[in-house]
Scaffold this active site. Structure first.
Site, PDB file in Angstrom:
ATOM      1  N   SER A   1     -11.278  19.997  72.470  1.00 33.20           N
ATOM      2  CA  SER A   1     -10.044  20.612  72.971  1.00 33.20           C
ATOM      3  C   SER A   1      -8.787  19.914  72.453  1.00 33.20           C
ATOM      4  CB  SER A   1     -10.056  20.671  74.505  1.00 33.20           C
ATOM      5  OG  SER A   1     -11.161  21.447  74.957  1.00 33.20           O
TER       6      SER A   1
ATOM      7  N   GLU B   1     -23.262  21.932  69.854  1.00 34.27           N
ATOM      8  CA  GLU B   1     -23.766  23.303  70.020  1.00 34.27           C
ATOM      9  C   GLU B   1     -25.103  23.480  69.309  1.00 34.27           C
ATOM     10  OE1 GLU B   1     -20.210  25.272  68.708  1.00 34.27           O
ATOM     11  OE2 GLU B   1     -19.184  24.609  70.530  1.00 34.27           O
TER      12      GLU B   1
ATOM     13  N   LYS C   1     -16.665  27.431  63.680  1.00 36.55           N
ATOM     14  CA  LYS C   1     -17.838  27.945  64.408  1.00 36.55           C
ATOM     15  C   LYS C   1     -18.203  29.339  63.874  1.00 36.55           C
ATOM     16  CE  LYS C   1     -16.246  25.333  68.356  1.00 36.55           C
ATOM     17  NZ  LYS C   1     -16.671  24.796  69.627  1.00 36.55           N
TER      18      LYS C   1
ATOM     19  N   HIS D   1     -23.685  18.870  65.506  1.00 29.81           N
ATOM     20  CA  HIS D   1     -22.706  19.354  66.495  1.00 29.81           C
ATOM     21  C   HIS D   1     -23.426  19.619  67.818  1.00 29.81           C
ATOM     22  CE1 HIS D   1     -19.772  21.900  68.508  1.00 29.81           C
ATOM     23  NE2 HIS D   1     -18.869  21.376  67.692  1.00 29.81           N
TER      24      HIS D   1
ATOM     25  N   GLY E   1     -14.520  23.026  73.773  1.00 26.42           N
ATOM     26  CA  GLY E   1     -14.301  24.425  74.137  1.00 26.42           C
ATOM     27  C   GLY E   1     -14.014  24.638  75.610  1.00 26.42           C
TER      28      GLY E   1
ATOM     29  N   ASN F   1     -13.381  23.224  62.670  1.00 27.96           N
ATOM     30  CA  ASN F   1     -14.733  23.779  62.808  1.00 27.96           C
ATOM     31  C   ASN F   1     -14.562  25.207  63.303  1.00 27.96           C
ATOM     32  OD1 ASN F   1     -17.376  24.408  63.321  1.00 27.96           O
ATOM     33  ND2 ASN F   1     -17.498  23.231  65.225  1.00 27.96           N
TER      34      ASN F   1
ATOM     35  N   GLU G   1     -17.358  13.469  69.952  1.00 34.10           N
ATOM     36  CA  GLU G   1     -17.056  14.703  70.676  1.00 34.10           C
ATOM     37  C   GLU G   1     -17.749  14.688  72.035  1.00 34.10           C
ATOM     38  OE1 GLU G   1     -15.658  17.933  67.809  1.00 34.10           O
ATOM     39  OE2 GLU G   1     -17.777  18.241  68.129  1.00 34.10           O
TER      40      GLU G   1
HETATM   41  C1  PEP Z   1     -15.692  21.553  68.055  1.00 34.24           C
HETATM   42  O1  PEP Z   1     -16.194  22.662  67.922  1.00 34.24           O
HETATM   43  O2  PEP Z   1     -16.117  20.599  67.403  1.00 34.24           O
HETATM   44  C2  PEP Z   1     -14.581  21.397  69.001  1.00 34.24           C
HETATM   45  C3  PEP Z   1     -14.061  20.207  69.166  1.00 34.24           C
HETATM   46  O3  PEP Z   1     -14.168  22.521  69.646  1.00 34.24           O
HETATM   47  P1  PEP Z   1     -12.827  22.676  70.534  1.00 34.24           P
HETATM   48  O4  PEP Z   1     -11.711  22.033  69.756  1.00 34.24           O
HETATM   49  O5  PEP Z   1     -12.647  24.149  70.671  1.00 34.24           O
HETATM   50  O6  PEP Z   1     -13.071  21.976  71.816  1.00 34.24           O
END
Ligand code: PEP
Length: 257
Positions: free
Chosen positions: A217, A101, A15, A99, A177, A13, A171
């Site tokens: 992460s 976000e 972003k 997501h 993040g 992803n 998630e």
């Molecule tokens: C994501 O954006 O779905 C995500 C898991 O980000 P990160 O790996 O940076 O935590």
């Protein structure tokens, strides 16, 4: 049925990162690194502006391209939105929906995630639907309630055939993040719980066929342990998908997982 009947999926992803030349450079670097990977579906979910470049740069490779959202209406007065049909027409195969976000910053709700998921499926896209609890919800020990609610609402009125075309990304919001990864045991526990919710609703066989990823992460150092778990069928990767060697290491970990 167990893990070996499901193909692991590692999806990046990106972003809101990468200009078109940067997207082309990253995918051109990545393609030969993952060229020999057969047992893992490799996906890059890129910003809308990069879709055409990404599709062009990955032609003839084993990298699939996804978008990061789509609207639920087919067309009309929805300024700034993109329909599922528009994505399909470009050659996009996957779309990330719900997501955290988008839920946090753009007013996405379980109801709109459900509508978007149905629109994506109707257009022929494969949705990657994100669910996950806030840190506060985990601390209050209501993770399972939160996840069960999201699964029920986000997939409301989907058939067994529909749900098999979906990928679910677990998630935990506190791990996205932040550099704070869920332990492999925590990831397994919730992914297994999600599969249990699906089994209740759709039956065991359907539940066993659905790919459930972990995201939050995930990186080259922790991927192997996470994807070794029986209900963790890959990952949705944010930060670590922006560097070809890091993303490749995660793909290889899933291949061996
Ligand atoms: C994501 O954006 O779905 C995500 C898991 O980000 P990160 O790996 O940076 O935590």
């Amino acid at each position: 049925m167990k893990k070996n009947v499901r193909k692991a999926i590692i999806a990046g992803n990106w972003k809101m990162n990468k200009t078109r030349p940067e997207a082309k450079a990253l995918l051109t670097e990545l393609a030969p690194m993952v060229a020999d990977v057969k047992d893992v579906e490799v996906i890059a979910c890129v910003p809308f502006t990069n879709l055409e470049t990404a599709i062009e740069a990955t032609k003839g490779t084993n990298i699939k391209i996804g978008a990061q959202n789509c609207h639920f209406e087919k067309s009309g007065a929805f300024t700034g939105e993109i329909s599922a049909d528009m994505l399909v027409e470009m050659g996009v195969e996957y779309v990330v929906l719900g997501h955290s976000e988008r839920r946090q910053y753009f007013g996405e709700t379980d109801e709109t995630v459900n509508k978007r998921t149905k629109a994506a499926l109707a257009a022929g896209l494969k949705p990657i639907v994100c669910v996950g609890e806030l840190l506060w919800e985990r601390e209050c020990d209501i993770t399972e309630e939160v996840i069960a609610r999201q699964i029920k609402l986000d997939f409301y009125s989907l058939t067994s055939e529909d749900i098999k075309k979906c990928v679910i990304a677990y998630e935990p919001v506190w791990a996205i993040g932040t550099g704070k990864t869920a332990t492999a045991e925590q990831a397994q526990e919730v992914c297994a719980f999600i599969r249990g919710c699906l089994a209740k609703q759709y039956g065991e066989d359907t539940a066993e066929a659905v790919t459930i990823q972990y995201g939050g992460s995930m990186n080259a150092g922790n991927a192997a342990e996470l994807v070794s778990k029986v209900d963790v069928d890959g990952g949705l990767i944010g930060g670590a998908s922006l560097k070809a060697p890091d993303f490749t290491a995660i793909v290889k970990a899933a291949e061996n997982g």
